[in-house]
Design a protein around this motif. Structure first.
Motif, PDB file in Angstrom:
ATOM      1  N   LEU A  79       0.827  -1.201   0.000  1.00 34.80           N
ATOM      2  CA  LEU A  79       0.000   0.000   0.000  1.00 34.80           C
ATOM      3  C   LEU A  79       0.868   1.260   0.000  1.00 34.80           C
ATOM      4  N   LEU A  80       1.857   1.309   0.884  1.00 32.92           N
ATOM      5  CA  LEU A  80       2.721   2.486   0.975  1.00 32.92           C
ATOM      6  C   LEU A  80       3.589   2.644  -0.273  1.00 32.92           C
ATOM      7  N   ASP A  81       4.003   1.524  -0.873  1.00 38.12           N
ATOM      8  CA  ASP A  81       4.734   1.603  -2.143  1.00 38.12           C
ATOM      9  C   ASP A  81       3.880   2.293  -3.196  1.00 38.12           C
ATOM     10  N   ALA A  82       2.617   1.890  -3.282  1.00 41.30           N
ATOM     11  CA  ALA A  82       1.715   2.470  -4.284  1.00 41.30           C
ATOM     12  C   ALA A  82       1.475   3.946  -4.008  1.00 41.30           C
ATOM     13  N   TYR A  83       1.323   4.296  -2.733  1.00 41.81           N
ATOM     14  CA  TYR A  83       1.020   5.684  -2.378  1.00 41.81           C
ATOM     15  C   TYR A  83       2.231   6.597  -2.548  1.00 41.81           C
ATOM     16  N   PHE A  84       3.399   6.134  -2.076  1.00 40.65           N
ATOM     17  CA  PHE A  84       4.571   7.004  -2.052  1.00 40.65           C
ATOM     18  C   PHE A  84       5.427   6.910  -3.313  1.00 40.65           C
ATOM     19  N   ALA A  85       5.126   5.932  -4.188  1.00 39.19           N
ATOM     20  CA  ALA A  85       5.999   5.709  -5.346  1.00 39.19           C
ATOM     21  C   ALA A  85       6.275   6.999  -6.102  1.00 39.19           C
ATOM     22  N   GLY A  86       5.222   7.735  -6.478  1.00 38.47           N
ATOM     23  CA  GLY A  86       5.419   8.957  -7.239  1.00 38.47           C
ATOM     24  C   GLY A  86       6.020  10.074  -6.405  1.00 38.47           C
ATOM     25  N   GLN A  87       5.453  10.303  -5.192  1.00 38.97           N
ATOM     26  CA  GLN A  87       5.878  11.447  -4.378  1.00 38.97           C
ATOM     27  C   GLN A  87       7.307  11.297  -3.876  1.00 38.97           C
ATOM     28  N   ALA A  88       7.578  10.159  -3.234  1.00 42.47           N
ATOM     29  CA  ALA A  88       8.904   9.962  -2.641  1.00 42.47           C
ATOM     30  C   ALA A  88       9.983   9.868  -3.717  1.00 42.47           C
ATOM     31  N   GLU A  89       9.675   9.169  -4.839  1.00 37.41           N
ATOM     32  CA  GLU A  89      10.656   9.051  -5.908  1.00 37.41           C
ATOM     33  C   GLU A  89      10.974  10.424  -6.502  1.00 37.41           C
ATOM     34  N   ALA A  90       9.922  11.228  -6.694  1.00 35.32           N
ATOM     35  CA  ALA A  90      10.146  12.567  -7.237  1.00 35.32           C
ATOM     36  C   ALA A  90      11.007  13.398  -6.293  1.00 35.32           C
ATOM     37  N   ASP A  91      10.774  13.255  -4.995  1.00 33.83           N
ATOM     38  CA  ASP A  91      11.562  14.002  -4.024  1.00 33.83           C
ATOM     39  C   ASP A  91      13.016  13.540  -4.040  1.00 33.83           C
ATOM     40  N   ARG A  92      13.236  12.226  -4.152  1.00 35.71           N
ATOM     41  CA  ARG A  92      14.611  11.707  -4.204  1.00 35.71           C
ATOM     42  C   ARG A  92      15.331  12.218  -5.450  1.00 35.71           C
ATOM     43  N   VAL A  93      14.598  12.228  -6.574  1.00 35.87           N
ATOM     44  CA  VAL A  93      15.188  12.742  -7.803  1.00 35.87           C
ATOM     45  C   VAL A  93      15.537  14.214  -7.645  1.00 35.87           C
ATOM     46  N   ASN A  94      14.643  14.989  -7.020  1.00 39.89           N
ATOM     47  CA  ASN A  94      14.909  16.413  -6.818  1.00 39.89           C
ATOM     48  C   ASN A  94      16.136  16.641  -5.951  1.00 39.89           C
ATOM     49  N   GLN A  95      16.319  15.772  -4.934  1.00 41.54           N
ATOM     50  CA  GLN A  95      17.496  15.892  -4.075  1.00 41.54           C
ATOM     51  C   GLN A  95      18.775  15.648  -4.869  1.00 41.54           C
ATOM     52  N   GLN A  96      18.755  14.596  -5.695  1.00 41.24           N
ATOM     53  CA  GLN A  96      19.965  14.212  -6.422  1.00 41.24           C
ATOM     54  C   GLN A  96      20.191  15.060  -7.674  1.00 41.24           C
ATOM     55  N   ALA A  97      19.108  15.604  -8.220  1.00 40.14           N
ATOM     56  CA  ALA A  97      19.220  16.281  -9.511  1.00 40.14           C
ATOM     57  C   ALA A  97      18.907  17.763  -9.433  1.00 40.14           C
ATOM     58  N   ALA A  98      19.006  18.360  -8.243  1.00 38.98           N
ATOM     59  CA  ALA A  98      18.653  19.779  -8.100  1.00 38.98           C
ATOM     60  C   ALA A  98      19.457  20.649  -9.062  1.00 38.98           C
ATOM     61  N   SER A  99      20.752  20.378  -9.181  1.00 37.97           N
ATOM     62  CA  SER A  99      21.595  21.188 -10.074  1.00 37.97           C
ATOM     63  C   SER A  99      21.218  20.973 -11.532  1.00 37.97           C
ATOM     64  N   LEU A 100      20.842  19.736 -11.884  1.00 36.77           N
ATOM     65  CA  LEU A 100      20.436  19.449 -13.266  1.00 36.77           C
ATOM     66  C   LEU A 100      19.125  20.144 -13.599  1.00 36.77           C
ATOM     67  N   VAL A 101      18.181  20.119 -12.652  1.00 34.50           N
ATOM     68  CA  VAL A 101      16.890  20.778 -12.864  1.00 34.50           C
ATOM     69  C   VAL A 101      17.098  22.275 -13.106  1.00 34.50           C
ATOM     70  N   ARG A 102      17.975  22.889 -12.298  1.00 34.22           N
ATOM     71  CA  ARG A 102      18.262  24.319 -12.471  1.00 34.22           C
ATOM     72  C   ARG A 102      18.900  24.590 -13.826  1.00 34.22           C
ATOM     73  N   LEU A 103      19.866  23.738 -14.203  1.00 31.76           N
ATOM     74  CA  LEU A 103      20.551  23.904 -15.491  1.00 31.76           C
ATOM     75  C   LEU A 103      19.546  23.841 -16.643  1.00 31.76           C
ATOM     76  N   VAL A 104      18.699  22.828 -16.633  1.00 30.39           N
ATOM     77  CA  VAL A 104      17.728  22.643 -17.712  1.00 30.39           C
ATOM     78  C   VAL A 104      16.743  23.813 -17.761  1.00 30.39           C
ATOM     79  N   LYS A 105      16.290  24.239 -16.588  1.00 31.15           N
ATOM     80  CA  LYS A 105      15.353  25.367 -16.526  1.00 31.15           C
ATOM     81  C   LYS A 105      15.987  26.632 -17.103  1.00 31.15           C
ATOM     82  N   ASN A 106      17.246  26.894 -16.739  1.00 24.26           N
ATOM     83  CA  ASN A 106      17.940  28.088 -17.224  1.00 24.26           C
ATOM     84  C   ASN A 106      18.185  28.026 -18.728  1.00 24.26           C
TER      85      ASN A 106
END
Length: 571
Positions: free
Chosen positions: A271-298
């Motif tokens: 149940l928690l895998d299904a609920y958190f899959a999108g939210q938690a994964e997106a947050d983990r990606v944001n933590q690891q890829a914050a600099s990439l997200v900024r680069l792409v946005k700029n």
């Protein structure tokens, strides 16, 4: 329901039944605030996620794959030394609070038997994970060190004595006779029951208290109803609710949510895998890829601004013929212009001799003004050819970074490294180089590219999904894949999808199209067009960026992305 004391009660019950008596075989720390324990019990391996994340703190058996960092953290190494090979005796909850004790039977440095408590406090931004020696309650290590100036209530550093968070002095509903409940029902208005329950009993969130109050309001025997309601947390039936707007919520049992469809799960972990899959994964990606997200946005912002200016220049160049006409008229009738004039009216023989007003520079005569118009005309004509080339390059850059932006939006943490390597190779990101020091310098390990995500269709056919451009090229251009069916969302950034068959069933084709639509910019759209054709018909132009292919002779199908189906097909 939020992860309150009641839900933690259900988690403790499930984890204890599943894990008690097992051996901790591995310890990993794939993310900064999260630990994975692999517990082997009854012939099975159970990956146990212990998260002290400020927004997604929880404990569960998880089936979501994770990727370990190349170098383990100090906390992970400490846990490995103390826990690997040890027996997990029990999982217990502290009162009805959001605190779990994982009691581990192990041996100290002298070989004497001892019990260590891996204690997880799931309390929002104050969440933490401790390794505590039971006999003297000494904190051996913890995942977040908190200085004394940030927490004056208790010491949260290694070597300190572990003290529980301040008690709320409320009754534990699972050990209480619920006498206070009768007083609430008799003395309070129904509208206030939820708030009164939350104030009287430990571990109730506002949503849980309101739900119990709702069950009590229509019950003939309130005490029996409350007891039955609480008993559900000791024998949970995990339920995920999906609203009409696709918003998710969950509960330990089907307690009913108006306007939502309910989905049942075998375990709370699923149940928690299904609920958190999108939210938690997106947050983990944001933590690891914050600099990439900024680069792409700029880069997107820069190129979109450049495109706007080029288009304006192109519009201006469309008026170049008007400048030539004015120059021709001035050179034909130079005697009509005298120095000091700001404008002149001349019969336009290009337009039935209608009078045309021509602006002049008063410093010059007719011939000089004519030459100025011809100069502007030639400049704009040359600019037009240059601008068209620049526009083509700029649009390619916008398309490329839109693709990267979409990939980051649907990426899992393991995909971030591939995207970073690609941006370094394309020259958009500078690789950090360690300064050489005296002595032997260690060689940087070569990057190993991640594999495309794998899914299995209902009839058992393998479907692969590229999560970044390097994976997309691998899938689409590999010679052995030429006869397999390739799919991509039409005219939008998205993943390349490959069916491991040259003649898939209609059902498999539909499911693969669903995956192509889901892992694209059209994830939240309906009736998404998806093109498909044999991969052998794909071509990559010379000099094209990673992930870019051209094709013709495709067929198109229309699908609506379904997150539930994607989870179901995941291998």
């Amino acid at each position: 329901m939020p992860l309150d004391g009641l839900f933690v009660h259900a988690l403790a019950h499930e984890l204890n039944q599943t894990l008690a008596g097992g051996r901790i075989t591995k310890v990993h720390q794939p993310y900064p605030n999260e630990i994975i324990l692999v517990v082997r019990n009854n012939g099975q391996n159970y990956p146990v996620l212990l998260s002290a994340h400020p927004a997604y703190a929880r404990a569960q058996v998880t089936r979501i794959p994770y990727q370990n960092p190349k170098t383990p953290t100090n906390f992970a190494m400490f846990l490995r030394r103390n826990l690997e090979g040890a027996r997990l005796d029990s999982v217990t909850q502290v009162e009805n609070d959001r605190i779990l004790h994982f009691a581990v039977n192990t041996h100290d440095e002298l070989g004497d038997e001892q019990t260590l408590l891996l204690t997880l406090e799931m309390m929002g931004r104050h969440s933490n994970l401790f390794l505590v020696r039971e006999k003297d309650q000494r904190i051996l290590e913890l995942i977040k060190h908190v200085p004394s100036d940030q927490n004056r209530v208790r010491s949260l550093i290694p070597g300190a004595t572990y003290i529980l968070p301040p008690a709320q002095n409320k009754e534990n509903p699972f050990t209480s006779d619920l006498g206070g409940l009768a007083k609430i029902i008799l003395d309070s208005d129904k509208a206030d029951w939820g708030k009164a329950i939350q104030q009287e009993y430990q571990g109730f969130s506002g949503i849980s208290a309101k739900n119990l109050a709702g069950h009590l309001s229509g019950a003939s025997d309130a005490m029996a109803t409350a007891t039955d309601w609480l008993n559900h947390f000791s024998s949970p039936k995990p339920t995920l609710y999906r609203s009409e707007k696709n918003k998710l919520s969950y509960a330990a049992f089907d307690w009913g949510e108006v306007g939502s469809t309910a989905e049942s799960y075998q375990t709370l972990g699923d149940l928690l895998d299904a609920y958190f899959a999108g939210q938690a994964e997106a947050d983990r990606v944001n933590q690891q890829a914050a600099s990439l997200v900024r680069l792409v946005k700029n880069e997107l912002k820069k190129n979109q601004s450049k495109e706007k200016k080029l288009n304006q220049t192109l519009v201006d160049s469309e008026n170049a013929e008007d400048l030539k006409v004015k120059g021709d008229l001035l050179i034909t009738y130079p005697h009509l212009v005298k120095k000091g004039m700001n404008s002149v009216q001349i019969e336009n023989y290009y337009d039935n001799n209608n009078l045309l007003t021509i602006a002049l520079d008063p410093r010059f005569d007719g011939m000089q003004n004519a030459n100025r118009y011809f100069h502007k005309y030639r400049k704009l004509r040359l600019a037009k050819d240059h601008v068209l080339g620049q526009l083509k390059e700029t649009q390619a850059e916008i398309d490329y970074f839109s693709q990267i932006q979409t990939q980051l939006a649907v990426a899992s943490p393991k995909d971030v490294a591939d995207i970073k390597v690609e941006l370094i190779e394309q020259g958009y990101l500078r690789e950090k180089v360690k300064v050489k020091t005296k002595g032997k310098q260690t060689r940087k390990p070569k990057h190993v590219m991640g594999k495309p995500d794998q899914f299995v269709s209902t009839d058992g056919t393998l479907i692969e999904v590229g999560k970044n451009n390097l994976q997309n090229d691998q899938l689409s251009l590999k010679k052995t894949n030429r006869h397999k069916i390739w799919l991509h969302v039409q005219k939008l950034p998205g993943s390349h999808v490959l069916i491991d068959s040259d003649n898939p069933s209609a059902e498999t084709l539909e499911e693969a199209a669903q995956l192509a639509a889901y892992f694209s910019k059209a994830r939240d759209s309906a009736n998404v067009p998806v093109d498909y054709l044999p991969a052998g018909k794909l071509r990559k132009p010379n000099g094209a960026k990673p992930g870019f292919v051209i094709f013709e002779g495709q067929q198109t199908t229309y699908v609506t992305p379904d997150a539930t189906l994607v989870q179901k097909l995941k291998k």
